[in-house]
Scaffold this motif. Structure first.
Motif, PDB file in Angstrom:
ATOM      1  N   GLY A 133      -0.973  49.671  73.887  1.00  0.00           N
ATOM      2  CA  GLY A 133      -0.289  50.713  73.146  1.00  0.00           C
ATOM      3  C   GLY A 133      -1.059  51.025  71.879  1.00  0.00           C
ATOM      4  O   GLY A 133      -2.293  51.064  71.881  1.00  0.00           O
ATOM      5  N   SER A 134      -0.353  51.236  70.784  1.00  0.00           N
ATOM      6  CA  SER A 134      -1.008  51.605  69.527  1.00  0.00           C
ATOM      7  C   SER A 134      -1.735  50.441  68.879  1.00  0.00           C
ATOM      8  O   SER A 134      -2.509  50.629  67.945  1.00  0.00           O
ATOM      9  CB  SER A 134       0.021  52.176  68.552  1.00  0.00           C
ATOM     10  N   GLU A 135      -1.503  49.218  69.363  1.00  0.00           N
ATOM     11  CA  GLU A 135      -2.191  48.046  68.820  1.00  0.00           C
ATOM     12  C   GLU A 135      -2.338  47.025  69.935  1.00  0.00           C
ATOM     13  O   GLU A 135      -1.418  46.853  70.746  1.00  0.00           O
ATOM     14  CB  GLU A 135      -1.388  47.450  67.652  1.00  0.00           C
ATOM     15  N   ASP A 136      -3.461  46.339  70.001  1.00  0.00           N
ATOM     16  CA  ASP A 136      -3.663  45.332  71.040  1.00  0.00           C
ATOM     17  C   ASP A 136      -2.562  44.278  70.978  1.00  0.00           C
ATOM     18  O   ASP A 136      -2.189  43.819  69.900  1.00  0.00           O
ATOM     19  CB  ASP A 136      -5.024  44.656  70.872  1.00  0.00           C
ATOM     20  N   ARG A 137      -2.077  43.904  72.130  1.00  0.00           N
ATOM     21  CA  ARG A 137      -1.041  42.880  72.226  1.00  0.00           C
ATOM     22  C   ARG A 137      -1.384  41.927  73.365  1.00  0.00           C
ATOM     23  O   ARG A 137      -2.195  42.252  74.234  1.00  0.00           O
ATOM     24  CB  ARG A 137       0.338  43.510  72.454  1.00  0.00           C
ATOM     25  N   GLU A 164       7.628  52.565  75.610  1.00  0.00           N
ATOM     26  CA  GLU A 164       8.262  51.901  76.741  1.00  0.00           C
ATOM     27  C   GLU A 164       7.318  51.662  77.912  1.00  0.00           C
ATOM     28  O   GLU A 164       7.361  50.609  78.552  1.00  0.00           O
ATOM     29  CB  GLU A 164       9.472  52.718  77.216  1.00  0.00           C
ATOM     30  N   SER A 165       6.468  52.626  78.214  1.00  0.00           N
ATOM     31  CA  SER A 165       5.596  52.472  79.378  1.00  0.00           C
ATOM     32  C   SER A 165       4.607  51.331  79.179  1.00  0.00           C
ATOM     33  O   SER A 165       4.299  50.591  80.130  1.00  0.00           O
ATOM     34  CB  SER A 165       4.852  53.780  79.655  1.00  0.00           C
ATOM     35  N   PHE A 166       4.108  51.162  77.962  1.00  0.00           N
ATOM     36  CA  PHE A 166       3.202  50.052  77.682  1.00  0.00           C
ATOM     37  C   PHE A 166       3.944  48.722  77.798  1.00  0.00           C
ATOM     38  O   PHE A 166       3.431  47.758  78.370  1.00  0.00           O
ATOM     39  CB  PHE A 166       2.598  50.196  76.285  1.00  0.00           C
ATOM     40  N   ARG A 167       5.157  48.669  77.244  1.00  0.00           N
ATOM     41  CA  ARG A 167       5.930  47.426  77.323  1.00  0.00           C
ATOM     42  C   ARG A 167       6.248  47.067  78.775  1.00  0.00           C
ATOM     43  O   ARG A 167       6.242  45.893  79.146  1.00  0.00           O
ATOM     44  CB  ARG A 167       7.217  47.536  76.505  1.00  0.00           C
ATOM     45  N   ALA A 168       6.549  48.078  79.587  1.00  0.00           N
ATOM     46  CA  ALA A 168       6.852  47.805  80.993  1.00  0.00           C
ATOM     47  C   ALA A 168       5.667  47.165  81.696  1.00  0.00           C
ATOM     48  O   ALA A 168       5.822  46.190  82.454  1.00  0.00           O
ATOM     49  CB  ALA A 168       7.264  49.098  81.693  1.00  0.00           C
ATOM     50  N   ALA A 169       4.479  47.682  81.461  1.00  0.00           N
ATOM     51  CA  ALA A 169       3.279  47.114  82.079  1.00  0.00           C
ATOM     52  C   ALA A 169       3.018  45.707  81.554  1.00  0.00           C
ATOM     53  O   ALA A 169       2.636  44.802  82.313  1.00  0.00           O
ATOM     54  CB  ALA A 169       2.079  48.020  81.819  1.00  0.00           C
ATOM     55  N   GLN A 170       3.222  45.497  80.259  1.00  0.00           N
ATOM     56  CA  GLN A 170       3.001  44.179  79.671  1.00  0.00           C
ATOM     57  C   GLN A 170       4.015  43.166  80.199  1.00  0.00           C
ATOM     58  O   GLN A 170       3.654  42.024  80.539  1.00  0.00           O
ATOM     59  CB  GLN A 170       3.093  44.288  78.144  1.00  0.00           C
ATOM     60  N   ALA A 171       5.281  43.560  80.264  1.00  0.00           N
ATOM     61  CA  ALA A 171       6.315  42.657  80.772  1.00  0.00           C
ATOM     62  C   ALA A 171       6.049  42.287  82.228  1.00  0.00           C
ATOM     63  O   ALA A 171       6.332  41.155  82.658  1.00  0.00           O
ATOM     64  CB  ALA A 171       7.693  43.302  80.630  1.00  0.00           C
ATOM     65  N   ALA A 172       5.483  43.210  83.003  1.00  0.00           N
ATOM     66  CA  ALA A 172       5.156  42.909  84.397  1.00  0.00           C
ATOM     67  C   ALA A 172       4.067  41.851  84.489  1.00  0.00           C
ATOM     68  O   ALA A 172       4.129  40.942  85.336  1.00  0.00           O
ATOM     69  CB  ALA A 172       4.730  44.187  85.120  1.00  0.00           C
ATOM     70  N   VAL A 173       3.066  41.948  83.622  1.00  0.00           N
ATOM     71  CA  VAL A 173       2.004  40.934  83.582  1.00  0.00           C
ATOM     72  C   VAL A 173       2.599  39.574  83.230  1.00  0.00           C
ATOM     73  O   VAL A 173       2.301  38.551  83.874  1.00  0.00           O
ATOM     74  CB  VAL A 173       0.920  41.328  82.565  1.00  0.00           C
ATOM     75  N   LEU A 174       3.441  39.546  82.212  1.00  0.00           N
ATOM     76  CA  LEU A 174       4.056  38.290  81.785  1.00  0.00           C
ATOM     77  C   LEU A 174       4.956  37.717  82.873  1.00  0.00           C
ATOM     78  O   LEU A 174       4.941  36.509  83.148  1.00  0.00           O
ATOM     79  CB  LEU A 174       4.842  38.519  80.496  1.00  0.00           C
ATOM     80  N   ALA A 175       5.741  38.573  83.525  1.00  0.00           N
ATOM     81  CA  ALA A 175       6.651  38.102  84.574  1.00  0.00           C
ATOM     82  C   ALA A 175       5.883  37.501  85.743  1.00  0.00           C
ATOM     83  O   ALA A 175       6.320  36.504  86.333  1.00  0.00           O
ATOM     84  CB  ALA A 175       7.534  39.252  85.043  1.00  0.00           C
ATOM     85  N   THR A 176       4.768  38.095  86.094  1.00  0.00           N
ATOM     86  CA  THR A 176       3.956  37.557  87.194  1.00  0.00           C
ATOM     87  C   THR A 176       3.505  36.132  86.885  1.00  0.00           C
ATOM     88  O   THR A 176       3.531  35.248  87.758  1.00  0.00           O
ATOM     89  CB  THR A 176       2.746  38.465  87.446  1.00  0.00           C
ATOM     90  N   GLU A 177       3.093  35.897  85.662  1.00  0.00           N
ATOM     91  CA  GLU A 177       2.661  34.548  85.271  1.00  0.00           C
ATOM     92  C   GLU A 177       3.853  33.603  85.172  1.00  0.00           C
ATOM     93  O   GLU A 177       3.788  32.449  85.601  1.00  0.00           O
ATOM     94  CB  GLU A 177       1.920  34.616  83.940  1.00  0.00           C
ATOM     95  N   LEU A 178       4.959  34.076  84.622  1.00  0.00           N
ATOM     96  CA  LEU A 178       6.157  33.239  84.490  1.00  0.00           C
ATOM     97  C   LEU A 178       6.657  32.781  85.846  1.00  0.00           C
ATOM     98  O   LEU A 178       7.113  31.635  86.005  1.00  0.00           O
ATOM     99  CB  LEU A 178       7.240  34.025  83.750  1.00  0.00           C
ATOM    100  N   ALA A 179       6.576  33.641  86.855  1.00  0.00           N
ATOM    101  CA  ALA A 179       7.092  33.319  88.183  1.00  0.00           C
ATOM    102  C   ALA A 179       6.376  32.135  88.823  1.00  0.00           C
ATOM    103  O   ALA A 179       6.899  31.528  89.763  1.00  0.00           O
ATOM    104  CB  ALA A 179       6.981  34.549  89.088  1.00  0.00           C
ATOM    105  N   ARG A 180       5.209  31.770  88.302  1.00  0.00           N
ATOM    106  CA  ARG A 180       4.456  30.640  88.849  1.00  0.00           C
ATOM    107  C   ARG A 180       5.049  29.301  88.430  1.00  0.00           C
ATOM    108  O   ARG A 180       4.647  28.256  88.951  1.00  0.00           O
ATOM    109  CB  ARG A 180       3.004  30.711  88.388  1.00  0.00           C
ATOM    110  N   HIS A 181       5.998  29.298  87.501  1.00  0.00           N
ATOM    111  CA  HIS A 181       6.527  28.054  86.936  1.00  0.00           C
ATOM    112  C   HIS A 181       8.024  27.939  87.209  1.00  0.00           C
ATOM    113  O   HIS A 181       8.781  28.871  86.964  1.00  0.00           O
ATOM    114  CB  HIS A 181       6.270  28.012  85.431  1.00  0.00           C
ATOM    115  N   GLU A 182       8.433  26.785  87.705  1.00  0.00           N
ATOM    116  CA  GLU A 182       9.846  26.566  87.983  1.00  0.00           C
ATOM    117  C   GLU A 182      10.649  26.374  86.709  1.00  0.00           C
ATOM    118  O   GLU A 182      11.841  26.714  86.664  1.00  0.00           O
ATOM    119  CB  GLU A 182      10.024  25.356  88.897  1.00  0.00           C
ATOM    120  N   ARG A 183      10.007  25.799  85.685  1.00  0.00           N
ATOM    121  CA  ARG A 183      10.700  25.573  84.410  1.00  0.00           C
ATOM    122  C   ARG A 183       9.797  26.055  83.289  1.00  0.00           C
ATOM    123  O   ARG A 183       8.641  25.644  83.194  1.00  0.00           O
ATOM    124  CB  ARG A 183      11.026  24.088  84.221  1.00  0.00           C
TER     125      ARG A 183
END
Length: 266
Positions: A133-137, A164-183
């Motif tokens: 988005g407007s700043e690297d995250r 919103e569109s940037f956050r949606a893409a970022q949250a998808a990246v994070l969710a993909t990584e989170l899904a690899r962990h049971e806890r």
């Protein structure tokens, strides 16, 4: 408690390491407590005051956002020297920015996220989102001890409001990584209210530390605000872990409130 922490007084002072007296622990961290706090930058707040705010809750693990390396190091020093709390640190910096973190034009300070933990951390991952988005995250992740158990901890800061569109893409990246962990525990400033569509993939994997808070913001789903502008943007998401007590603490030293949670790891 995972760590016994002491104040070491400078050489020549009574009670110092060469005085012959035993050094007593000042206090312990709360072993099952995690906390997230956007430090606010640039805000020119005192790191002494920031450290005092953190010490009042003494979390085992703390995720900070909008952080400069030099500020985090100063906060760690004050936590140890003033409050007797010793923390390890790992960084997830995404920018070198003089306007936020000082330094010279050819060597600006590093800016982004950091995780402080009373226990050592391993398997650090630091990723910049493909589009910030407007700043690297970005997000970072570590494995550390909470309540005597090894837990994967994420810390992130999503794109600014009205992106919103940037956050949606970022949250998808994070969710993909989170899904690899049971806890896992996810800390951060998401710049989105609970019913924002861009957080839907995270809600599908995890719950808020406040059992009353969920995406349907009705009388049965009430989420406490975490910012000075009366929005909930800050979260402690839990995956495979039961929530315990939690608290939102408004702070005069940031435009974001401190949010901490005591986890039920039984």
């Amino acid at each position: 408690m995972a760590v016994l922490c002491v104040i070491l007084v400078g050489s020549g002072s009574s009670g110092g390491p060469d005085s012959g007296r035993p050094v007593e622990p000042v206090r312990d961290v709360v072993a099952n407590r995690v906390m997230t706090w956007n430090l606010c930058n640039p805000c020119k707040e005192s790191n002494v005051h920031r450290a005092a705010e953190i010490a009042s809750f003494a979390p085992q693990v703390l995720g900070v956002q909008e952080a400069c390396v030099r500020d985090v190091e100063a906060i760690r020093e004050h936590l140890e020297n003033i409050h007797g709390l010793v923390y390890h640190v790992e960084y997830g910096m995404v920018l070198e920015k003089r306007s936020r973190c000082g330094g010279t034009p050819w060597n600006p300070g590093a800016f982004g996220q950091a995780v402080l933990s009373a226990a050592p951390m391993t398997d650090r991952v630091s990723k910049e989102y493909p589009e910030g988005g407007s700043e690297d995250r970005g997000y970072m992740a570590v494995t550390t001890e909470i309540g005597g158990q090894e837990i994967r901890v994420f810390n992130t800061h999503l794109a600014q409001r009205r992106q919103e569109s940037f956050r949606a893409a970022q949250a998808a990246v994070l969710a993909t990584e989170l899904a690899r962990h049971e806890r896992a525990v996810v800390l951060g400033d998401f710049n989105a209210v609970p019913d924002a569509p861009e957080l839907s993939r995270l809600w599908a994997l995890a719950v808020d530390t406040d059992p009353r808070c969920h995406p349907t913001r009705t009388a049965a789903g009430t989420c406490g605000v975490t910012t000075d502008w009366q929005s909930k943007f800050d979260y402690v998401f839990l995956r495979g872990i039961a929530p315990g007590e939690h608290r939102v603490h408004p702070s005069r030293y940031s435009d974001h409130h401190q949010l901490y949670a005591d986890l039920d790891l039984a």
